[in-house]
Design an enzyme around this catalytic site. Sequence first.
Site, PDB file in Angstrom:
ATOM      1  CB  SER A 178      33.255  29.759  31.229  1.00  0.00           C
ATOM      2  OG  SER A 178      34.401  29.059  31.665  1.00  0.00           O
ATOM      3  CD  GLU A 205      33.212  23.032  26.672  1.00  0.00           C
ATOM      4  OE1 GLU A 205      33.805  23.795  27.450  1.00  0.00           O
ATOM      5  OE2 GLU A 205      32.165  23.344  26.075  1.00  0.00           O
ATOM      6  CG  HIS A 224      35.403  26.931  27.311  1.00  0.00           C
ATOM      7  ND1 HIS A 224      34.447  26.224  27.993  1.00  0.00           N
ATOM      8  CD2 HIS A 224      35.762  27.974  28.119  1.00  0.00           C
ATOM      9  CE1 HIS A 224      34.235  26.790  29.160  1.00  0.00           C
ATOM     10  NE2 HIS A 224      35.009  27.866  29.259  1.00  0.00           N
TER      11      HIS A 224
END
Length: 331
Positions: free
Chosen positions: A152, A253, A283
């Site tokens: 991320s 996502e 995610h």
Amino acid sequence: MTSFSARVADRGFRLLMKREPASPDELVMRLRRIAAMARLPGGLPSGVTARKTTIGNEPAVPPGVPAVRVSPSQPTATVLYLHGGAFISGRFPTYAELCGQLAKRLNARVFWIDYRLAPEAAYPAALDDAHHAYRALAEDYPDEPLALIGDSAGGNLTLATLLRLRDAQAASPDSSPRMPACAVSISPGADAVGDTPSRQANAASDAMLTPRMIKMATDLYLAGHDPRDPYVSPIYGDFRGLPPLMLTVSESEALRDDAYRVAHRARQAGVAVTLRARWNMPHVWPVFHSMLPEARQDVTEIVGFMRRHLSAPVACTRAVARTKLRLAHSG
């Protein structure tokens, strides 16, 4: 077919995380509260230990970058892990099992760094810490291969660190550290502008993130910095001279297109890219190793990718990186 565990996780993440924040302050408080209680099942595998440490002690980052060192008894490689959390949160217990799996299966010391967080420390603090930590590790372990991995926001930092290392080599090749043997970016947030179509197209299917949440977190991190800077939006970067790259992303996502655009630009630049995409996954699903069978399968794939490249001799790895760099700047 999506596993029952993944379907349960989807519902749980929606209840826990997917609520529109009323303000940036509320988003920070909520994500930090979730991170504080997010201790995933599983823990460290046998034969692996974890201890707090710091990396580097130069005046630029006093007194060094805080980290957790996860390691088997006699490691032969080094991995730098850059955590997610929207640049504003993240704690080691969430990553203990994944770092432990990487350490054991790669026979590597894995350094999970506690880089500085926004909004208290906006860009470039997190990138400075990641870059500084990598340079220090390259100096501490000159005869062993190194790899980068992040998820991320940490996937963003992984890509940005690669670009910064490559640029440092171009500016000062004799004093710059070698490039990593490889890098892995799990569901990276690679577009600070927010133009990728999946931000809106997958706003409902994403179990964790909304476009508003992503925009708020990005603005806190940027603090007015240009969102088209490749060091914050790697999709605008030049990927020539980078090492082999693996990307994972869920088709469901909001950050789906960030990964696809990175893969496209990297391939155009001649980088060897492995892209692992799944349907109906949350995610950063590989982080949830003990919870999801899909995560266990894909961590095995990630380990295989990293093992292939970490097995290359360091001198050979450095030579390949310099050759790529010369080719990039000659054309």
